[in-house]
Design a protein around this motif. Sequence first.
Motif, PDB file in Angstrom:
ATOM      1  N   ASN A 183      -7.803   0.022  14.283  1.00 10.73           N
ATOM      2  CA  ASN A 183      -8.231   1.300  13.692  1.00 10.73           C
ATOM      3  C   ASN A 183      -9.584   1.168  13.007  1.00 10.73           C
ATOM      4  OD1 ASN A 183      -5.775   2.268  14.438  1.00 10.73           O
ATOM      5  ND2 ASN A 183      -5.089   2.878  12.393  1.00 10.73           N
TER       6      ASN A 183
ATOM      7  N   ASN B 230     -11.147   2.910   3.182  1.00 14.16           N
ATOM      8  CA  ASN B 230      -9.812   3.389   2.767  1.00 14.16           C
ATOM      9  C   ASN B 230      -9.671   3.289   1.247  1.00 14.16           C
ATOM     10  OD1 ASN B 230      -8.928   0.800   1.997  1.00 14.16           O
ATOM     11  ND2 ASN B 230      -6.950   1.039   3.014  1.00 14.16           N
TER      12      ASN B 230
ATOM     13  N   ARG C 168       0.687   4.199   1.107  1.00 11.45           N
ATOM     14  CA  ARG C 168       0.913   5.036   2.290  1.00 11.45           C
ATOM     15  C   ARG C 168       2.045   4.518   3.158  1.00 11.45           C
ATOM     16  NH1 ARG C 168      -2.207   5.500   7.679  1.00 11.45           N
ATOM     17  NH2 ARG C 168      -0.068   6.121   8.127  1.00 11.45           N
ATOM     18  N   TRP C 169       2.161   3.204   3.351  1.00 14.08           N
ATOM     19  CA  TRP C 169       3.182   2.678   4.273  1.00 14.08           C
ATOM     20  C   TRP C 169       4.586   2.893   3.711  1.00 14.08           C
ATOM     21  CZ3 TRP C 169       0.988   2.463   8.678  1.00 14.08           C
ATOM     22  CH2 TRP C 169      -0.329   2.026   8.804  1.00 14.08           C
TER      23      TRP C 169
ATOM     24  N   GLN D  64      -9.711   6.871   2.021  1.00 14.18           N
ATOM     25  CA  GLN D  64      -8.803   7.360   3.062  1.00 14.18           C
ATOM     26  C   GLN D  64      -7.385   7.092   2.610  1.00 14.18           C
ATOM     27  OE1 GLN D  64      -7.648   6.368   7.719  1.00 14.18           O
ATOM     28  NE2 GLN D  64      -9.046   4.997   6.713  1.00 14.18           N
ATOM     29  N   ASP D  65      -6.510   8.034   2.717  1.00 17.84           N
ATOM     30  CA  ASP D  65      -5.054   7.950   2.503  1.00 17.84           C
ATOM     31  C   ASP D  65      -4.541   8.863   1.396  1.00 17.84           C
ATOM     32  OD1 ASP D  65      -4.708   6.063   4.503  1.00 17.84           O
ATOM     33  OD2 ASP D  65      -4.643   4.354   3.129  1.00 17.84           O
TER      34      ASP D  65
ATOM     35  N   PHE E 128     -12.841   3.758  12.753  1.00 17.25           N
ATOM     36  CA  PHE E 128     -13.296   4.389  11.507  1.00 17.25           C
ATOM     37  C   PHE E 128     -14.800   4.162  11.351  1.00 17.25           C
ATOM     38  CE2 PHE E 128      -8.826   3.272   9.707  1.00 17.25           C
ATOM     39  CZ  PHE E 128      -8.283   4.395  10.286  1.00 17.25           C
TER      40      PHE E 128
ATOM     41  N   ASP F 256      -7.413  -5.161  12.560  1.00 18.12           N
ATOM     42  CA  ASP F 256      -6.864  -3.811  12.721  1.00 18.12           C
ATOM     43  C   ASP F 256      -7.789  -2.985  13.612  1.00 18.12           C
ATOM     44  OD1 ASP F 256      -5.890  -1.246  12.530  1.00 18.12           O
ATOM     45  OD2 ASP F 256      -5.928  -1.149  10.345  1.00 18.12           O
TER      46      ASP F 256
ATOM     47  N   ASP G  79       0.510   4.739  14.028  1.00 17.22           N
ATOM     48  CA  ASP G  79      -0.763   4.756  13.304  1.00 17.22           C
ATOM     49  C   ASP G  79      -1.779   3.750  13.857  1.00 17.22           C
ATOM     50  OD1 ASP G  79      -2.103   5.992  10.721  1.00 17.22           O
ATOM     51  OD2 ASP G  79      -2.637   3.871  10.772  1.00 17.22           O
ATOM     52  N   ARG G  80      -1.342   2.508  14.111  1.00 20.71           N
ATOM     53  CA  ARG G  80      -2.239   1.476  14.646  1.00 20.71           C
ATOM     54  C   ARG G  80      -1.802   1.135  16.072  1.00 20.71           C
ATOM     55  NH1 ARG G  80      -1.848  -2.697   9.528  1.00 20.71           N
ATOM     56  NH2 ARG G  80      -3.199  -1.551   8.087  1.00 20.71           N
TER      57      ARG G  80
ATOM     58  N   TRP H  47      -7.340  -5.420   4.421  1.00 19.85           N
ATOM     59  CA  TRP H  47      -7.652  -4.228   3.614  1.00 19.85           C
ATOM     60  C   TRP H  47      -7.336  -4.512   2.141  1.00 19.85           C
ATOM     61  CZ3 TRP H  47      -9.566   0.248   5.989  1.00 19.85           C
ATOM     62  CH2 TRP H  47      -9.361   0.379   7.369  1.00 19.85           C
TER      63      TRP H  47
ATOM     64  N   LYS I 247      -4.459  12.004   5.506  1.00 20.53           N
ATOM     65  CA  LYS I 247      -3.678  11.914   6.737  1.00 20.53           C
ATOM     66  C   LYS I 247      -2.233  12.105   6.288  1.00 20.53           C
ATOM     67  CE  LYS I 247      -4.956   7.771   8.009  1.00 20.53           C
ATOM     68  NZ  LYS I 247      -5.285   6.601   8.850  1.00 20.53           N
TER      69      LYS I 247
ATOM     70  N   LEU J 172       0.855  -1.181   0.000  1.00 21.27           N
ATOM     71  CA  LEU J 172       0.000   0.000   0.000  1.00 21.27           C
ATOM     72  C   LEU J 172       0.889   1.228   0.000  1.00 21.27           C
ATOM     73  CD1 LEU J 172      -3.096  -0.501   0.249  1.00 21.27           C
ATOM     74  CD2 LEU J 172      -2.961   0.705   2.419  1.00 21.27           C
TER      75      LEU J 172
HETATM   76  C1  BGC Z   1      -4.585   2.931   8.384  1.00 21.47           C
HETATM   77  C2  BGC Z   1      -5.109   3.410   7.066  1.00 21.47           C
HETATM   78  C3  BGC Z   1      -4.811   2.387   5.990  1.00 21.47           C
HETATM   79  C4  BGC Z   1      -5.222   0.995   6.423  1.00 21.47           C
HETATM   80  C5  BGC Z   1      -4.738  -0.061   5.455  1.00 21.47           C
HETATM   81  C6  BGC Z   1      -5.158   1.580   8.685  1.00 21.47           C
HETATM   82  O1  BGC Z   1      -4.732   1.115   9.917  1.00 21.47           O
HETATM   83  O2  BGC Z   1      -4.903   3.845   9.413  1.00 21.47           O
HETATM   84  O3  BGC Z   1      -4.531   4.643   6.737  1.00 21.47           O
HETATM   85  O4  BGC Z   1      -5.490   2.697   4.826  1.00 21.47           O
HETATM   86  O5  BGC Z   1      -4.716   0.691   7.684  1.00 21.47           O
HETATM   87  O6  BGC Z   1      -3.367  -0.147   5.406  1.00 21.47           O
END
Ligand code: BGC
Length: 374
Positions: free
Chosen positions: A188, A261, A59-60, A286-287, A192, A186, A133-134, A231, A307, A57
């Motif tokens: 998170n 996301n 973002r990571w 999201q992202d 959400f 997860d 983040d998590r 995800w 974010k 992904l």
């Molecule tokens: C993050 C998201 C991300 C998702 C999948 C979540 O824990 O906060 O930003 O899209 O994980 O990696």
Amino acid sequence: MKFTRKAIAGISALALMTGLAACGGSSRGTNAASGGTEASANASDTLIGISMPTKSLERWNKDGANLESQLEKLGYKVSLQYADNKPNQQVDQIQNMANDGAKVVIVGSIDGTAVGPAVEAAKSNGATIIAYDRLIMNTDAVDYYATFDLAEVGKLQGQYIADALGLEDGATGPFNIELMTGSPDDNNARYFFEGAWSILGPYFESGVLQSPSGKVPSSVDDWQSIGILSWDQKKAQDEMENRLNSFYTGDTKLDAVLAPNDALALGTVNAIEAKGWDYMPVITGQDCDKANVANIVAGKQSMDVFKDTRKLADAVATMTDQIVKGETVETDSSYNNGTKDVPTKLLTPITITKDNVQEELVDTGYISAEDAGL
Ligand code: BGC
């Protein structure tokens, strides 16, 4: 539940975790760094471990690269590793970082519960643990947490859908909406959904919103029943294809999709495009991954929640530096992980639409105009 508290400066953070909460307002708190070394510690001899969940992904990758470069700028030795979304691999990586003498281990967990024993081992080896983040669940070995306000992410998504459908203006629908939640492992993902549900739930109750598929959790606690494991974009696409093929035949129109996301939003767009409809429903995300921003500009995805990973990396690099130097660590909130309230640095997510892609993402250098399709 998220709690805010006044954290207290001056004593070991671990010793602080019980009894001293002063709930009732989000106030700037400071915590003495646990595991802090001498202020004179030589940064170049100090190893910082970063364990990120996956490279799959966008973002990571950004998170890891930003954090690594911030910490290197501060002079630290950095070991950045990705665990291919495999919890066991992440456990091994964290254990190796601890064995190598990492002073701080920063973990973007794959499975927030499974990673517990590994961070406990790292902590007993002298490392301070930051959940990135998590949150890391059900252990007192996690010292700090940094994230974007999790429920707020869902609220922004829910509010966008409510506004787009005119719900607060009295539109009665009924509107057809499909809901998905993130990976069941997860933590998170629950927040959400909780945020989104706080906006959308009342409209389900009044019958203004409905899901022809029937895939609606019976309560927030039941959020995992519509979770998409890891995800995963393809799993989300398969799920949406099944729902569309079974429940959206004839004249049944799909008005909105709560995609929590960007991976799930891409899967949704693919499933919808395969239907060849002459419209796109409201779709959240999201992202602000490149492909999704381009989809927003092209009118295929309605909104995104931004974010800024640069800000999260900055915040965590600062925390790390404070920990190593034995300084107080600034936090401003806390999240409960089932065992304790973890002092948290909380950042604010924002809504992105076609109208502010340029200003928020391109002008700030997060994404190029070309990648955004501008
Ligand atoms: C993050 C998201 C991300 C998702 C999948 C979540 O824990 O906060 O930003 O899209 O994980 O990696």
